[in-house]
Design a protein around this motif. Structure first.
Motif, PDB file in Angstrom:
ATOM      1  N   ASN A   1     -10.319   2.998  -2.583  1.00 56.85           N
ATOM      2  CA  ASN A   1     -10.405   3.385  -3.993  1.00 56.85           C
ATOM      3  C   ASN A   1     -10.992   2.245  -4.844  1.00 56.85           C
ATOM      4  O   ASN A   1     -10.692   1.094  -4.614  1.00 56.85           O
ATOM      5  CB  ASN A   1      -9.013   3.739  -4.546  1.00 56.85           C
TER       6      ASN A   1
ATOM      7  N   ARG B   1      -6.704  -4.426  -2.181  1.00 53.67           N
ATOM      8  CA  ARG B   1      -6.114  -3.077  -2.193  1.00 53.67           C
ATOM      9  C   ARG B   1      -7.193  -2.005  -2.213  1.00 53.67           C
ATOM     10  O   ARG B   1      -7.090  -0.994  -1.531  1.00 53.67           O
ATOM     11  CB  ARG B   1      -5.180  -2.914  -3.397  1.00 53.67           C
TER      12      ARG B   1
ATOM     13  N   THR C   1      -7.564   0.826   0.640  1.00 55.28           N
ATOM     14  CA  THR C   1      -7.267   2.222   0.294  1.00 55.28           C
ATOM     15  C   THR C   1      -8.532   3.060   0.113  1.00 55.28           C
ATOM     16  O   THR C   1      -8.460   4.293   0.020  1.00 55.28           O
ATOM     17  CB  THR C   1      -6.451   2.304  -1.009  1.00 55.28           C
TER      18      THR C   1
ATOM     19  N   LEU D   1       0.841  -1.192   0.000  1.00 52.14           N
ATOM     20  CA  LEU D   1       0.000   0.000   0.000  1.00 52.14           C
ATOM     21  C   LEU D   1       0.877   1.243   0.000  1.00 52.14           C
ATOM     22  O   LEU D   1       1.984   1.231   0.563  1.00 52.14           O
ATOM     23  CB  LEU D   1      -0.917   0.020   1.227  1.00 52.14           C
TER      24      LEU D   1
END
Length: 510
Positions: A510, A504, A508, A441
């Motif tokens: 996103n 991920r 995050t 990350l």
């Protein structure tokens, strides 16, 4: 030519000039040449022949680095061994490399005692200091060969260094670097970056990595290399001012520590001509800050297989013609180097249009000879006649290269490559862990943060700090997760494959 050429070239510009300096004490070029010839004689007396592999296990130190040139004079192959690796990883590398000889510092007595019995080809142990156990003391080793003939020999097949690197499975591979590769790298450095007068280079980062090969162009100009044997950002700043350092290299993690140090604003950095950064993604906002507070920053992008200089971003390219910072350029990896051809290829091996993402591929004399004893990996990396970096990126209309992702599950944290599969294997060895996934990350300090999502067995429990300590013991602190999340399930495809892109995205937002 061998690696000794760079040292001998520097000596030809002045034997009494300082070459390697530690704690205020310098070895001149003449002294380093003499030591390297003594090392070469001792290696030959120990039975080392051209093409044999010689490992060096040491923190940064002038004596151990001088031995690199002694290895070169025998026509043998230098194998830099990272002291920060876990013991088994170094055992695997030395075994893979067929090392016959290992030179090591006393600080690593325990590590050597642990791994040496696993290495049948390792017949000579040389300890910097007094002898101990099966290891001969360095001075005694040199003295026993003092009368041996010292004649420079050519390397076999032109391979001068074997550098350990991981694969997609985390298993080590040996990158075969030739003298031509390092000549090309050195030429690019001298072409692309500023050098005014004799350089003075400060080496804080490990000489087993980028900081070491950057010494070769410095030596070709007769420059001084100031060595730091342990990381200390305050001392780093002090030494820049004290020695009027012109060139240095740090990964982003350490640059962030420099920016945060209380002594930065009061340190005279006016001598700096070129402050290299690389080996990991860098925050563009922190880079902009470094340009204002430190001075002439210079990016390099490469990998072990194409050392250091696939593309470059020289100090002046960080700014527009009016002197203002060019924010867009800060997120690029610079422009392909003069002696390198870069192409962005699609899955079928054909170039994609400008601005389109694909795999970053390279041709030219910078590219390695292949992976040692691994023809399958060599063939895979050189498919379609190009070296495949494993990085996903694109070239813009001005020819600047942008790296946007990695095709392989590799994490670059603090300037070191970490392979997720290796971390996952270590986590899975814990009795409480049922399944896991490891991703990188974005991280302001480390470039990327090793992050693990863990699924525990039913009714099992484990403290995350204990889990981190468990992984550190198995594979070392660099590779251990800096963040562990406990989930009830892991996202998977219809075939049961863990979807790391979904992980991920969740982590995050996103």
């Amino acid at each position: 030519m061998t690696l000794a050429f760079y040292l001998d070239k520097g000596a030809s510009l002045g034997e009494n000039a300082p070459c390697l300096t530690l704690n205020g004490e310098s070895m001149t070029y003449g002294e380093v040449v003499a030591l390297s010839r003594s090392v070469a004689a001792a290696l030959r007396s120990s039975g080392v022949a051209p093409g044999d592999k010689v490992g060096i296990l040491s923190a940064n130190h002038p004596t151990s680095f001088a031995c690199v040139f002694g290895i070169a004079r025998t026509g043998a192959v230098w194998c830099p061994i990272n002291p920060r690796n876990a013991a088994q990883e170094n055992a695997d590398l030395l075994d893979l490399f067929d090392c016959t000889t290992l030179l090591f510092q006393p600080a690593f007595d325990g590590l050597v005692a642990e791994i040496a019995p696993q290495l049948p080809t390792l017949t000579t142990l040389v300890r910097f200091g007094d002898g101990l156990g099966d290891a001969v003391g360095f001075d005694d080793w040199l003295a026993a060969a003092a009368l041996a003939e010292s004649v420079d020999l050519e390397p076999v097949d032109d391979v001068v260094a074997l550098v350990g690197t991981g694969g997609t499975t985390g298993r080590p591979k040996g990158v075969m670097l030739t003298d031509r590769n390092l000549q090309t790298m050195t030429a690019i450095v001298l072409m692309r970056y500023p050098f005014d007068g004799r350089p003075r280079y400060l080496a804080l980062a490990p000489l087993t990595h980028a900081a070491g090969v950057l010494c070769f162009p410095i030596m070709a100009l007769g420059g001084e290399i100031v060595v730091m044997d342990h990381p200390d950002v305050g001392e780093f700043l002090t030494l820049i001012e004290r020695h009027r350092i012109t060139h240095t290299f740090l990964p982003p993690t350490l640059i962030y520590m420099v920016l945060a140090h209380t002594s930065l604003n009061s340190t005279d950095l006016s001598s700096l001509q070129c402050f290299w950064y690389g080996a990991a993604p860098i925050s563009t906002s922190r880079l902009a800050e470094a340009l204002e507070r430190i001075g002439p920053m210079a990016q390099l992008f490469g990998q072990s297989e194409a050392p250091m200089m696939i593309s470059t971003l020289a100090p002046e390219q960080h700014r527009r013609a009016d002197g203002s910072i060019d924010e867009l350029r800060l997120s690029s990896a610079g422009i392909p180097s003069p002696l390198v051809t870069v192409a962005i290829l699609g899955d079928d091996g054909t170039p994609v249009p400008t601005g389109t993402r694909g795999e970053v591929c390279v041709r030219g004399p910078l590219v390695m000879a292949g992976y040692y004893r691994n023809p399958e990996a060599t063939a895979e990396a050189s498919a379609h006649g190009w070296h495949h970096t494993g990085d996903v990126g694109y070239l813009d209309g001005d020819g600047f290269l942008y790296i946007v992702d990695r095709a392989k599950d590799m994490i670059i944290t603090g300037g070191f490559n970490v392979y997720s599969a290796e971390v996952e294997q270590a986590l899975m060895a814990h009795e409480a862990v049922r399944d896991c996934a490891v991703v990188g990350l974005p991280d302001e300090k480390w470039g990327e943060r090793v992050t693990a999502v863990v699924l525990l067995h039913e009714e099992a429990s484990v403290d995350t700090d204990d889990l981190v300590r468990f992984v550190k013991h198995k594979i070392g602190s660099v590779k251990a997760p800096k963040q562990i999340e406990m989930w009830d399930d892991l996202p998977r495809s219809t075939l049961g494959k863990i979807l790391k892109t979904d992980i991920r995205a969740t982590l995050t937002g996103n």
